[in-house]
Write a protein that holds these residues in place. Structure first.
Motif, PDB file in Angstrom:
ATOM      1  N   TYR A  14       0.808  -1.159  -0.073  1.00 32.94           N
ATOM      2  CA  TYR A  14       0.059   0.256   0.019  1.00 32.94           C
ATOM      3  C   TYR A  14       0.699   1.211  -0.064  1.00 32.94           C
ATOM      4  O   TYR A  14       2.006   1.212   0.443  1.00 32.94           O
ATOM      5  N   VAL A  15       0.099   2.249  -0.547  1.00 35.30           N
ATOM      6  CA  VAL A  15       0.918   3.514  -0.556  1.00 35.30           C
ATOM      7  C   VAL A  15      -0.230   4.633   0.102  1.00 35.30           C
ATOM      8  O   VAL A  15      -1.151   4.584  -0.567  1.00 35.30           O
ATOM      9  N   LEU A  16       0.110   5.338   1.051  1.00 33.06           N
ATOM     10  CA  LEU A  16      -0.839   6.261   1.698  1.00 33.06           C
ATOM     11  C   LEU A  16      -0.199   7.658   1.686  1.00 33.06           C
ATOM     12  O   LEU A  16       0.830   7.850   2.037  1.00 33.06           O
ATOM     13  N   GLU A  17      -1.023   8.654   1.281  1.00 32.73           N
ATOM     14  CA  GLU A  17      -0.551  10.085   0.919  1.00 32.73           C
ATOM     15  C   GLU A  17      -0.850  10.618   2.074  1.00 32.73           C
ATOM     16  O   GLU A  17      -1.802  10.751   2.712  1.00 32.73           O
ATOM     17  N   LEU A  18       0.282  11.410   2.826  1.00 26.22           N
ATOM     18  CA  LEU A  18      -0.243  12.292   3.897  1.00 26.22           C
ATOM     19  C   LEU A  18       0.145  13.744   3.421  1.00 26.22           C
ATOM     20  O   LEU A  18       1.082  14.144   3.336  1.00 26.22           O
ATOM     21  N   CYS A  19      -0.926  14.397   3.360  1.00 26.94           N
ATOM     22  CA  CYS A  19      -0.955  15.514   2.669  1.00 26.94           C
ATOM     23  C   CYS A  19      -0.039  16.660   3.502  1.00 26.94           C
ATOM     24  O   CYS A  19      -0.143  16.706   4.784  1.00 26.94           O
ATOM     25  N   GLY A  20       0.644  17.381   2.811  1.00 24.84           N
ATOM     26  CA  GLY A  20       1.756  18.382   3.404  1.00 24.84           C
ATOM     27  C   GLY A  20       2.971  17.617   3.934  1.00 24.84           C
ATOM     28  O   GLY A  20       3.930  18.420   4.578  1.00 24.84           O
ATOM     29  N   PHE A  21       2.914  16.359   3.874  1.00 25.64           N
ATOM     30  CA  PHE A  21       4.189  15.761   4.535  1.00 25.64           C
ATOM     31  C   PHE A  21       4.967  14.886   3.469  1.00 25.64           C
ATOM     32  O   PHE A  21       6.067  14.769   3.287  1.00 25.64           O
ATOM     33  N   GLY A  22       4.200  13.911   2.796  1.00 27.75           N
ATOM     34  CA  GLY A  22       4.673  12.730   2.047  1.00 27.75           C
ATOM     35  C   GLY A  22       3.827  11.621   1.988  1.00 27.75           C
ATOM     36  O   GLY A  22       2.665  11.819   1.876  1.00 27.75           O
ATOM     37  N   VAL A  23       4.337  10.568   1.713  1.00 26.12           N
ATOM     38  CA  VAL A  23       3.613   9.466   1.528  1.00 26.12           C
ATOM     39  C   VAL A  23       4.287   8.168   2.503  1.00 26.12           C
ATOM     40  O   VAL A  23       5.346   8.301   2.760  1.00 26.12           O
ATOM     41  N   LYS A  24       3.317   7.230   2.847  1.00 23.27           N
ATOM     42  CA  LYS A  24       3.917   5.952   3.478  1.00 23.27           C
ATOM     43  C   LYS A  24       3.918   4.923   2.728  1.00 23.27           C
ATOM     44  O   LYS A  24       2.594   4.771   2.042  1.00 23.27           O
ATOM     45  N   VAL A  25       4.612   3.982   2.563  1.00 23.90           N
ATOM     46  CA  VAL A  25       4.559   2.839   1.846  1.00 23.90           C
ATOM     47  C   VAL A  25       4.513   1.844   2.791  1.00 23.90           C
ATOM     48  O   VAL A  25       5.497   1.808   3.733  1.00 23.90           O
ATOM     49  N   SER A  77       7.356   1.838   7.971  1.00 24.50           N
ATOM     50  CA  SER A  77       7.106   1.722   9.322  1.00 24.50           C
ATOM     51  C   SER A  77       8.513   1.549   9.939  1.00 24.50           C
ATOM     52  O   SER A  77       8.695   1.315  11.070  1.00 24.50           O
ATOM     53  N   ARG A  78       9.582   1.187   9.064  1.00 21.69           N
ATOM     54  CA  ARG A  78      10.692   1.024   9.807  1.00 21.69           C
ATOM     55  C   ARG A  78      11.588   2.246  10.051  1.00 21.69           C
ATOM     56  O   ARG A  78      12.742   2.350  10.152  1.00 21.69           O
ATOM     57  N   ARG A  79      10.735   3.577  10.113  1.00 18.71           N
ATOM     58  CA  ARG A  79      11.367   4.707  10.605  1.00 18.71           C
ATOM     59  C   ARG A  79      12.146   5.500   9.596  1.00 18.71           C
ATOM     60  O   ARG A  79      13.090   6.072   9.802  1.00 18.71           O
ATOM     61  N   ARG A  80      12.318   5.057   8.337  1.00 21.90           N
ATOM     62  CA  ARG A  80      12.844   5.963   7.252  1.00 21.90           C
ATOM     63  C   ARG A  80      11.870   7.001   6.765  1.00 21.90           C
ATOM     64  O   ARG A  80      11.024   6.772   5.979  1.00 21.90           O
ATOM     65  N   HIS A  81      12.200   7.965   6.959  1.00 25.49           N
ATOM     66  CA  HIS A  81      11.329   9.132   6.784  1.00 25.49           C
ATOM     67  C   HIS A  81      11.763  10.142   5.577  1.00 25.49           C
ATOM     68  O   HIS A  81      13.006  10.329   5.758  1.00 25.49           O
ATOM     69  N   THR A  82      11.091  10.467   4.876  1.00 21.90           N
ATOM     70  CA  THR A  82      11.472  11.483   3.872  1.00 21.90           C
ATOM     71  C   THR A  82      10.110  12.486   3.545  1.00 21.90           C
ATOM     72  O   THR A  82       9.302  12.156   3.407  1.00 21.90           O
ATOM     73  N   ARG A  83      10.590  13.674   3.867  1.00 23.71           N
ATOM     74  CA  ARG A  83       9.730  14.762   3.690  1.00 23.71           C
ATOM     75  C   ARG A  83       9.571  15.163   2.108  1.00 23.71           C
ATOM     76  O   ARG A  83      10.697  15.389   1.514  1.00 23.71           O
ATOM     77  N   LEU A  84       8.458  15.167   1.707  1.00 25.46           N
ATOM     78  CA  LEU A  84       8.318  15.504   0.130  1.00 25.46           C
ATOM     79  C   LEU A  84       7.586  16.889   0.076  1.00 25.46           C
ATOM     80  O   LEU A  84       6.185  16.995   0.376  1.00 25.46           O
ATOM     81  N   ASP A  85       8.371  18.077   0.129  1.00 24.41           N
ATOM     82  CA  ASP A  85       7.537  19.357   0.020  1.00 24.41           C
ATOM     83  C   ASP A  85       6.647  19.529  -1.166  1.00 24.41           C
ATOM     84  O   ASP A  85       6.931  18.813  -2.326  1.00 24.41           O
ATOM     85  N   GLY A  86       5.721  20.003  -1.247  1.00 26.81           N
ATOM     86  CA  GLY A  86       4.837  20.224  -2.349  1.00 26.81           C
ATOM     87  C   GLY A  86       3.759  19.345  -2.627  1.00 26.81           C
ATOM     88  O   GLY A  86       2.780  19.310  -3.434  1.00 26.81           O
ATOM     89  N   VAL A  87       3.556  17.974  -1.894  1.00 17.47           N
ATOM     90  CA  VAL A  87       2.724  17.047  -1.813  1.00 17.47           C
ATOM     91  C   VAL A  87       1.558  17.421  -1.213  1.00 17.47           C
ATOM     92  O   VAL A  87       1.319  18.030  -0.158  1.00 17.47           O
ATOM     93  N   THR A  88       0.217  17.557  -2.172  1.00 11.17           N
ATOM     94  CA  THR A  88      -0.972  17.978  -1.376  1.00 11.17           C
ATOM     95  C   THR A  88      -1.963  16.791  -1.927  1.00 11.17           C
ATOM     96  O   THR A  88      -2.055  16.054  -2.749  1.00 11.17           O
ATOM     97  N   GLY A  89      -3.081  17.109  -1.204  1.00 11.50           N
ATOM     98  CA  GLY A  89      -4.023  16.117  -1.374  1.00 11.50           C
ATOM     99  C   GLY A  89      -4.998  16.488  -2.440  1.00 11.50           C
ATOM    100  O   GLY A  89      -5.082  17.198  -3.110  1.00 11.50           O
TER     101      GLY A  89
END
Length: 89
Positions: A14-25, A77-89
């Motif tokens: 799955y891929v879940l978009e978190l608006c204003g932050f990024g996505v979670k896979v 969920s393995r705590r590797r985070h990447t912020r993706l600026d400009g991602v919107t819902g």
């Protein structure tokens, strides 16, 4: 989605978009339950949830998850985070 019996090696990717932050896979045997948990955590942090993508269950889900994470566009969920600026819902 998860009303079928899965083998021990089958997962949904799955891929879940978190608006204003990024996505979670991630991967899950029960994506509906996983989405409910993720949506609650996002709501608790004031982060709107955007689009959701989920695959049919497949044995390559874990390898595909690792491949997407290695591309560096997602966090897991393995705590590797990447912020993706400009991602919107």
């Amino acid at each position: 989605m998860s009303d079928q019996q899965l083998t021990k090696d089958e997962f949904h990717l799955y891929v879940l978009e978190l608006c204003g932050f990024g996505v979670k896979v991630g991967i899950s045997k029960n994506p509906q339950r996983r989405f409910a948990t993720l949506k609650k955590h996002a709501r608790d942090h004031g982060t709107p949830v955007g689009r959701i993508f989920v695959t049919h269950p497949h044995v390559e889900a874990r390898a595909n998850e690792r491949l997407l994470i290695a591309l560096g566009f997602f966090f897991s969920s393995r705590r590797r985070h990447t912020r993706l600026d400009g991602v919107t819902g």
